[in-house]
Design an enzyme around this catalytic site. Sequence first.
Site, short mmCIF file in Angstrom:
data_model
loop_
_atom_site.label_atom_id
_atom_site.label_comp_id
_atom_site.label_asym_id
_atom_site.label_seq_id
_atom_site.Cartn_x
_atom_site.Cartn_y
_atom_site.Cartn_z
N SER A 1 0.79 -1.23 0.00
CA SER A 1 0.00 0.00 0.00
C SER A 1 0.83 1.28 0.00
O SER A 1 0.28 2.36 -0.24
CB SER A 1 -0.96 0.01 1.19
OG SER A 1 -2.01 -0.89 0.98
N LYS B 1 0.50 3.35 -3.07
CA LYS B 1 -0.69 4.16 -3.33
C LYS B 1 -0.38 5.66 -3.35
O LYS B 1 -1.09 6.44 -4.00
CB LYS B 1 -1.76 3.87 -2.28
CG LYS B 1 -2.28 2.43 -2.33
CD LYS B 1 -3.17 2.11 -1.12
CE LYS B 1 -3.66 0.67 -1.17
NZ LYS B 1 -4.42 0.29 0.04
N TYR C 1 -2.55 -2.55 -10.57
CA TYR C 1 -2.61 -2.47 -9.11
C TYR C 1 -1.77 -3.57 -8.45
O TYR C 1 -0.97 -3.30 -7.54
CB TYR C 1 -4.06 -2.55 -8.63
CG TYR C 1 -4.19 -2.53 -7.13
CD1 TYR C 1 -3.91 -1.37 -6.41
CD2 TYR C 1 -4.58 -3.67 -6.43
CE1 TYR C 1 -4.00 -1.35 -5.03
CE2 TYR C 1 -4.69 -3.65 -5.06
CZ TYR C 1 -4.40 -2.50 -4.36
OH TYR C 1 -4.49 -2.48 -2.98
N TYR D 1 -4.07 3.35 7.66
CA TYR D 1 -5.35 2.63 7.70
C TYR D 1 -6.23 3.21 8.81
O TYR D 1 -6.25 4.41 9.01
CB TYR D 1 -5.12 1.12 7.88
CG TYR D 1 -4.21 0.50 6.85
CD1 TYR D 1 -4.42 0.71 5.49
CD2 TYR D 1 -3.14 -0.29 7.22
CE1 TYR D 1 -3.59 0.14 4.54
CE2 TYR D 1 -2.30 -0.87 6.27
CZ TYR D 1 -2.54 -0.64 4.93
OH TYR D 1 -1.71 -1.20 4.00
N VAL E 1 1.27 -3.82 3.95
CA VAL E 1 1.25 -5.11 4.65
C VAL E 1 2.51 -5.95 4.37
O VAL E 1 2.68 -7.00 4.97
CB VAL E 1 -0.02 -5.93 4.32
CG1 VAL E 1 -1.25 -5.22 4.84
CG2 VAL E 1 -0.13 -6.24 2.84
#
Length: 305
Positions: free
Chosen positions: A61, A64, A189, A241, A259
């Site tokens: 992530s 992103k 992705y 998160y 993660v």
Amino acid sequence: MQELIDNIVKKNSELTKKGKVADYIPALSKVNPDYLGVAVKDSKGNLYYSGDYNKKFTLQSISKTISLMLALMDNGEEKVFEKVGMEPTGDAFNSIIKLETMVPSKPLNPMINAGAIAIASLIKGKNSEEKFGRLLSLFRKISRNDKLDINEEVYLSEKRTGDRNRAMAYFMKDVGIIEEDVEEVLDVYFKQCSIEVDCVDIANIGLFLANRGIIPDTGEQITSEHIARTVKTFMVTCGMYNASGEFAIKVGVPAKSGVGGGIMAVVPHKMGIGVFGPALDEKGNSVGGYGILRDLSKEFNLSIF
């Protein structure tokens, strides 16, 4: 400085026993949960590192942040935020529930999986290879590492097991958030999440954002100061998160976790920090990495608040 960082890593190594590696992606379950490392790159070019700073891990992530940056550069704010919202969520990063229950049905922000998949659909290119190629080139440039590439095993593992992401993507296609071919979007992705880095790479990317979208070594302006600020703001509100509020209080700098065990932290105008510790807490953040950032923030008074 070096002795202090060594001591902080040693102190927080005990925390790795309190977490566990991400096992829902089979390739990630093989990583040694005891790894813990950090790299700090400051605005003067000084690099400090300690522990398992040179162990390779995948961005997950953390990617992103830069995919959002590229989508904003390609499309402008108005189009991007027609597709993705700007608000934090109290739900898990891979939750699907609000996609269907909120009106309009669009992801709350670009840092959750649904939002990041929508962002991947906005990257310009004639096919998934060209889109991802542009994104990878950007990562190589701002990390100062032209050898960055994907971990093929992790990529294939994510592609094979990413059914929840697939479900979110097809739902977004149904409601018009995604206009491209779903499998092409997902390929971008899954590949961006599988880019392999170390703590130094992450620290360099963090320093680039800290330096307002300018590569410190060369002075090259890659993105506008406004876009760099937008990315950092999302990192503060959504980057950890559903622990982002707690992190803002305890550490107080823009950060994005993944993660794979990495966390990228940005101290505006001062430094970029990369940490790696694959043992995660229940919210998907590195237990040891969080501890390192908390101690660094306290020792050097890094909080932006």
